[in-house]
Design a protein around this motif. Structure first.
Motif, PDB file in Angstrom:
ATOM      1  N   CYS A   1      39.017 -32.159  27.124  1.00 34.51           N
ATOM      2  CA  CYS A   1      39.353 -32.839  28.372  1.00 34.51           C
ATOM      3  C   CYS A   1      40.736 -33.467  28.218  1.00 34.51           C
ATOM      4  CB  CYS A   1      38.320 -33.911  28.699  1.00 34.51           C
ATOM      5  SG  CYS A   1      36.702 -33.260  29.147  1.00 34.51           S
ATOM      6  N   LEU A   2      41.726 -32.875  28.865  1.00 31.13           N
ATOM      7  CA  LEU A   2      43.095 -33.339  28.754  1.00 31.13           C
ATOM      8  C   LEU A   2      43.538 -33.992  30.051  1.00 31.13           C
ATOM      9  CD1 LEU A   2      44.677 -30.204  27.027  1.00 31.13           C
ATOM     10  CD2 LEU A   2      43.634 -32.206  25.957  1.00 31.13           C
ATOM     11  N   PRO A   3      44.446 -34.964  29.969  1.00 37.04           N
ATOM     12  CA  PRO A   3      44.943 -35.585  31.203  1.00 37.04           C
ATOM     13  C   PRO A   3      45.605 -34.543  32.092  1.00 37.04           C
ATOM     14  CG  PRO A   3      45.613 -36.846  29.269  1.00 37.04           C
ATOM     15  CD  PRO A   3      45.041 -35.560  28.760  1.00 37.04           C
ATOM     16  N   LYS A   4      45.410 -34.662  33.388  1.00 35.16           N
ATOM     17  CA  LYS A   4      46.074 -33.760  34.317  1.00 35.16           C
ATOM     18  C   LYS A   4      47.580 -33.916  34.169  1.00 35.16           C
ATOM     19  CE  LYS A   4      46.495 -34.735  38.735  1.00 35.16           C
ATOM     20  NZ  LYS A   4      47.958 -34.565  38.946  1.00 35.16           N
TER      21      LYS A   4
ATOM     22  N   LYS B   1      34.040 -39.181  28.509  1.00 38.75           N
ATOM     23  CA  LYS B   1      34.903 -38.013  28.299  1.00 38.75           C
ATOM     24  C   LYS B   1      34.730 -37.434  26.897  1.00 38.75           C
ATOM     25  CE  LYS B   1      38.817 -39.875  29.702  1.00 38.75           C
ATOM     26  NZ  LYS B   1      40.254 -39.959  30.099  1.00 38.75           N
ATOM     27  N   THR B   2      34.621 -38.315  25.912  1.00 36.51           N
ATOM     28  CA  THR B   2      34.439 -37.847  24.532  1.00 36.51           C
ATOM     29  C   THR B   2      33.133 -37.071  24.391  1.00 36.51           C
ATOM     30  OG1 THR B   2      35.724 -39.682  23.612  1.00 36.51           O
ATOM     31  CG2 THR B   2      34.174 -38.583  22.132  1.00 36.51           C
ATOM     32  N   ILE B   3      32.050 -37.621  24.932  1.00 35.08           N
ATOM     33  CA  ILE B   3      30.741 -36.963  24.816  1.00 35.08           C
ATOM     34  C   ILE B   3      30.712 -35.686  25.651  1.00 35.08           C
ATOM     35  CG2 ILE B   3      28.260 -37.234  25.205  1.00 35.08           C
ATOM     36  CD1 ILE B   3      28.729 -40.291  24.760  1.00 35.08           C
TER      37      ILE B   3
ATOM     38  N   ILE C   1      39.941 -25.600  28.250  1.00 34.26           N
ATOM     39  CA  ILE C   1      40.687 -26.757  28.728  1.00 34.26           C
ATOM     40  C   ILE C   1      40.130 -27.224  30.064  1.00 34.26           C
ATOM     41  CG2 ILE C   1      42.938 -27.613  29.495  1.00 34.26           C
ATOM     42  CD1 ILE C   1      42.845 -27.083  26.527  1.00 34.26           C
ATOM     43  N   ILE C   2      39.857 -28.518  30.149  1.00 31.60           N
ATOM     44  CA  ILE C   2      39.468 -29.150  31.410  1.00 31.60           C
ATOM     45  C   ILE C   2      40.466 -30.266  31.679  1.00 31.60           C
ATOM     46  CG2 ILE C   2      37.691 -30.510  32.585  1.00 31.60           C
ATOM     47  CD1 ILE C   2      35.612 -29.123  30.801  1.00 31.60           C
ATOM     48  N   TRP C   3      41.009 -30.289  32.872  1.00 37.06           N
ATOM     49  CA  TRP C   3      41.919 -31.369  33.234  1.00 37.06           C
ATOM     50  C   TRP C   3      41.108 -32.540  33.769  1.00 37.06           C
ATOM     51  CZ3 TRP C   3      46.477 -28.503  36.127  1.00 37.06           C
ATOM     52  CH2 TRP C   3      47.245 -27.838  35.161  1.00 37.06           C
ATOM     53  N   ALA C   4      41.236 -33.692  33.110  1.00 39.77           N
ATOM     54  CA  ALA C   4      40.490 -34.890  33.496  1.00 39.77           C
ATOM     55  C   ALA C   4      41.413 -35.854  34.228  1.00 39.77           C
ATOM     56  CB  ALA C   4      39.898 -35.557  32.264  1.00 39.77           C
ATOM     57  N   GLU C   5      40.881 -36.461  35.275  1.00 41.74           N
ATOM     58  CA  GLU C   5      41.674 -37.386  36.075  1.00 41.74           C
ATOM     59  C   GLU C   5      40.838 -38.611  36.439  1.00 41.74           C
ATOM     60  OE1 GLU C   5      44.625 -37.225  39.989  1.00 41.74           O
ATOM     61  OE2 GLU C   5      43.367 -35.488  39.472  1.00 41.74           O
ATOM     62  N   GLU C   6      41.351 -39.785  36.084  1.00 39.63           N
ATOM     63  CA  GLU C   6      40.693 -41.041  36.435  1.00 39.63           C
ATOM     64  C   GLU C   6      41.293 -41.532  37.748  1.00 39.63           C
ATOM     65  OE1 GLU C   6      40.680 -43.830  33.147  1.00 39.63           O
ATOM     66  OE2 GLU C   6      40.594 -42.175  31.692  1.00 39.63           O
ATOM     67  N   LEU C   7      40.479 -41.554  38.787  1.00 38.22           N
ATOM     68  CA  LEU C   7      40.965 -41.863  40.129  1.00 38.22           C
ATOM     69  C   LEU C   7      40.881 -43.346  40.472  1.00 38.22           C
ATOM     70  CD1 LEU C   7      39.366 -38.888  42.117  1.00 38.22           C
ATOM     71  CD2 LEU C   7      41.637 -39.009  41.067  1.00 38.22           C
TER      72      LEU C   7
ATOM     73  N   PHE D   1      51.832 -25.143  32.102  1.00 40.45           N
ATOM     74  CA  PHE D   1      50.685 -25.750  31.454  1.00 40.45           C
ATOM     75  C   PHE D   1      49.609 -24.707  31.187  1.00 40.45           C
ATOM     76  CE2 PHE D   1      52.459 -28.808  34.553  1.00 40.45           C
ATOM     77  CZ  PHE D   1      53.027 -29.689  33.651  1.00 40.45           C
ATOM     78  N   LYS D   2      48.851 -24.932  30.130  1.00 35.62           N
ATOM     79  CA  LYS D   2      47.731 -24.028  29.855  1.00 35.62           C
ATOM     80  C   LYS D   2      46.713 -24.157  30.984  1.00 35.62           C
ATOM     81  CE  LYS D   2      44.823 -22.356  26.176  1.00 35.62           C
ATOM     82  NZ  LYS D   2      44.523 -22.420  24.745  1.00 35.62           N
ATOM     83  N   GLU D   3      46.307 -23.030  31.513  1.00 37.11           N
ATOM     84  CA  GLU D   3      45.453 -23.026  32.696  1.00 37.11           C
ATOM     85  C   GLU D   3      44.082 -23.631  32.398  1.00 37.11           C
ATOM     86  OE1 GLU D   3      44.292 -19.516  35.521  1.00 37.11           O
ATOM     87  OE2 GLU D   3      46.326 -19.263  34.749  1.00 37.11           O
ATOM     88  N   PRO D   4      43.607 -24.541  33.235  1.00 36.26           N
ATOM     89  CA  PRO D   4      42.300 -25.150  32.986  1.00 36.26           C
ATOM     90  C   PRO D   4      41.164 -24.263  33.481  1.00 36.26           C
ATOM     91  CG  PRO D   4      43.238 -26.088  34.965  1.00 36.26           C
ATOM     92  CD  PRO D   4      44.267 -25.130  34.422  1.00 36.26           C
ATOM     93  N   LEU D   5      40.006 -24.444  32.866  1.00 39.23           N
ATOM     94  CA  LEU D   5      38.788 -23.766  33.312  1.00 39.23           C
ATOM     95  C   LEU D   5      37.985 -24.674  34.237  1.00 39.23           C
ATOM     96  CD1 LEU D   5      37.715 -22.126  29.942  1.00 39.23           C
ATOM     97  CD2 LEU D   5      39.091 -21.147  31.786  1.00 39.23           C
ATOM     98  N   GLY D   6      38.541 -25.834  34.511  1.00 36.78           N
ATOM     99  CA  GLY D   6      37.871 -26.759  35.411  1.00 36.78           C
ATOM    100  C   GLY D   6      38.561 -28.105  35.426  1.00 36.78           C
TER     101      GLY D   6
END
Length: 243
Positions: free
Chosen positions: A232-235, A221-223, A4-10, A44-49
Motif C-alpha cells: 500500500c503506497l501513497p497515491k 494499512k500494515t495489516i 501495488i495498491i495506492w492508498a489515500e487518507e481522505l 508511476f508503477k500501475e496500481p492493481l487497486g
C-alpha cells in the motif's frame, strides 16, 4: 509481480463526494480490464487497486437488499439530528457512518488477488480481527452475518465492524466501517444491518479510552498489506494518472 495498491487518507469527507470518487476509480479499473492497450503512459508503477480511508459526516446508507423500514425516523427527525440518508449500490442493509468511525473503501481488481467474493469478505474481516487483537480485543466472525463481532453466540453479542461491498467484472468498491470512538446514539435510529436483537459497540466502549485514529489507520494499512500480500503506497502527488 509486486502488487501495488495506492492508498489515500481522505480525512473527513462528504459521503456523496467520496462515493463519486470511488466510482471514478472503480470505472478506471474496469476500463483498463476492457481495453488494456489504451492505458495511458504513467511514470508511476500501475496500481492493481486503490485504498481510501476516511471518516464521514453523519449519514445513513441503505444497500440494495435493505428495507426502508430499517430506518426508524422521519425525514424531519433525520434533518434535526443533522444526518443524511442515501440508497446506494452496495450489498447489505442499512448502516451508519459518522465521526470517529474509520471507513475503508478497497477498490481492487480482484483477479490479481482471488476470484472468490466470500474469500474477499473473509479477508476484510481478517484485517479487522488482527487490528482489534493489537488492542487486546477478540474480534470474531458470526456465522451467516458478515462483519466483525464480539461475544459471538452470547446474549451480549455486539458488532464492531460492518461490511458491505459491490463487485462488477471482479472489481470491488464500497467496503467496511469500524466503530472507533463513534457517537453510538445514532445507531438507535436504525436496525443495524437489518439484524434484530443484537447490539453494536465501539473500540472506545470496549477499551474505556479513545484510541488514536491516526494510529489505527497506520495499523490497518500494515495489516491490509499482510493479508492481501500487496504494498500500500501513497497515491502519487500527480493525479494525472487517476483522472
Amino acid at each position: 509481480m509486486e502488487k501495488i495498491i495506492w492508498a489515500e487518507e481522505l480525512g473527513l469527507s462528504d459521503y456523496l463526494e467520496t462515493w463519486k470518487y470511488q466510482k471514478q476509480l472503480f470505472q478506471k479499473l474496469i476500463d483498463k480490464k476492457r481495453n488494456p492497450s489504451q492505458v495511458r503512459f504513467s511514470p508511476f508503477k500501475e496500481p492493481l487497486g486503490y485504498l481510501l480511508l476516511t471518516e464521514h459526516l453523519h449519514v445513513y446508507t441503505l444497500g440494495k437488499s435493505g428495507k426502508d423500514s430499517h430506518l426508524l425516523l422521519s425525514p424531519d427527525l433525520l434533518k434535526r439530528i443533522g444526518a443524511n440518508f442515501y440508497r446506494i449500490d452496495r450489498g447489505g442493509d442499512i448502516t451508519y457512518h459518522g465521526l470517529g468511525q474509520l471507513v475503508v473503501y478497497p477498490i481492487l481488481d480482484l483477479e490479481h488477488f482471488f476470484i472468490d467474493i466470500h474469500k474477499y469478505l473473509r479477508s476484510l474481516e481478517e484485517v479487522v480481527i488482527r487490528l482489534l487483537a493489537a488492542y487486546g480485543l477478540q474480534g470474531e466472525r458470526s456465522p451467516g452475518e458478515t462483519g466483525v463481532w464480539l461475544d459471538v453466540g452470547k446474549p451480549s453479542a455486539r458488532k464492531l465492524c460492518a461490511i458491505g461491498i459491490r463487485v462488477s467484472r471482479w472489481v470491488s468498491m464500497h467496503g467496511l466501517a469500524l466503530n472507533v470512538n463513534t457517537d453510538m446514539s445514532y445507531f438507535k435510529y436504525i436496525i443495524p444491518c437489518g439484524i434484530q436483537g443484537k447490539g453494536v459497540s465501539s473500540m472506545q466502549w470496549e477499551l474505556d479510552y479513545v484510541p488514536y485514529m491516526h494510529e489505527i489507520i497506520q495499523k490497518f494499512k500494515t495489516i491490509f498489506q499482510e493479508v492481501f500480500q500487496a504494498s500500500c503506497l501513497p497515491k502519487p502527488s500527480s493525479d494525472d494518472f487517476i483522472k
